[in-house]
Write an enzyme that holds these catalytic residues in place. Sequence first.
Site, mmCIF file in Angstrom:
data_model
loop_
_atom_site.group_PDB
_atom_site.id
_atom_site.type_symbol
_atom_site.label_atom_id
_atom_site.label_comp_id
_atom_site.label_asym_id
_atom_site.label_seq_id
_atom_site.Cartn_x
_atom_site.Cartn_y
_atom_site.Cartn_z
ATOM 1 N N SER A 99 16.835 -6.089 -2.828
ATOM 2 C CA SER A 99 16.414 -4.842 -2.600
ATOM 3 C C SER A 99 15.719 -5.233 -4.079
ATOM 4 C CB SER A 99 17.128 -3.974 -2.720
ATOM 5 O OG SER A 99 17.299 -3.305 -3.559
ATOM 6 N N HIS A 113 7.301 -3.359 -1.554
ATOM 7 C CA HIS A 113 8.844 -3.615 -0.838
ATOM 8 C C HIS A 113 9.455 -4.978 -0.538
ATOM 9 C CE1 HIS A 113 11.772 -1.975 1.994
ATOM 10 N NE2 HIS A 113 12.437 -1.633 0.974
ATOM 11 N N TYR A 116 17.307 -7.901 1.967
ATOM 12 C CA TYR A 116 17.463 -8.896 2.777
ATOM 13 C C TYR A 116 19.049 -8.847 2.463
ATOM 14 C CZ TYR A 116 12.917 -10.741 3.169
ATOM 15 O OH TYR A 116 11.526 -10.590 2.849
ATOM 16 N N ARG A 117 19.487 -8.421 3.119
ATOM 17 C CA ARG A 117 20.947 -8.323 3.329
ATOM 18 C C ARG A 117 21.600 -9.293 4.071
ATOM 19 N NH1 ARG A 117 18.644 -4.583 5.375
ATOM 20 N NH2 ARG A 117 18.428 -3.905 7.100
#
Length: 251
Positions: A99, A113, A116-117
Site C-alpha cells: 500500500s 493512493h 493491492y493484496r
Amino acid sequence: MIRRVQAEVCAELEAVEGGARDGAGGALFREDAWTRPGGGGGISRVLQGGRVFEKAAVNVSVVYGVMPPEAYRAARPEAAAAAGGEKAGPVAFFAAGVSSVIHPVNPFAPTMHFKYRYFETEAPKDAPGAPRQWWFGGGTDLTPSYIIEEDIKHFHSICQCIFHLLNINLDPVQKQMCDKFDPGFYPRFKKWCDDYFYIKHRGERRGVGGIFFDDLSDYDQETPSICYRMRRFSSTCIHTHYRTPQRHSIY
C-alpha cells in the site's frame, strides 16, 4: 514480488526527489521492519520533508497464521457454508499486500493512493476435501486539491490502457498470462471505485476515482499474475504524474 513492488516504487519516488545520488539533496526513504507474533511481518518505508514530496509511504506485509472460524465465515460466507457452516474450525491463512499514499508539496500535483493484496486460506480442519480459497483485491485512486481536467483524463487513460497496452517487453509466459485478462475489467473496476469512495452524507465521491476491486477469484489461479501488471501500473502512474517536469512544474 511484494518486496520488488516496494523497491521499484520507492526508487521512482527517490528519483523524483533527486536523492543523494545526484547531489540534489532530496529526501530518501527510511525503513522500519516489524514482525507479527502470529507469523510473518512487514516493512514500512517513509519519505518526508522532501523538496517534491511532503510525505510518501510505501508499506508491505506478508503474514500467515490461523484465523478463527468466525473470521473465516465473515470473509468467505459461501465457502464456509459449503464446508459445514457453524461447524467450521480454525483455518490456516496467508496474506500479502502493498500500500502507498503519496502527498506532494505542490498543491497542484495530486495525491495518489494505491493498495493491492492477496489472501489465501486452506480448507477448514474439520472439513476434509473442502477446496482451498484465494482472492485478490485493491485499487488505485487520485485525489487532487485542484481539479485539472488534463490530469484526470491522463490518469484514467492509464487506468484503461493498463489492461490492454502493457504487454510490451513481456516475456512469452508473462504475455500469455496477461492476455487472459477480461477487457471488461476497466469499466467494471472504475464503477466499483466510484461506488466504494462515495461519501453518502456529502453526496459526492472522494477524489476523481480510479480503479478498485475485491474478492477477485472468478478466474484461474494464474490471475494473481495481475500483480505483475499492477506493479507496472503503480510505477507508470508515479512516473507520468510526478517525474515528468512539465505536468506540474514540481522541479
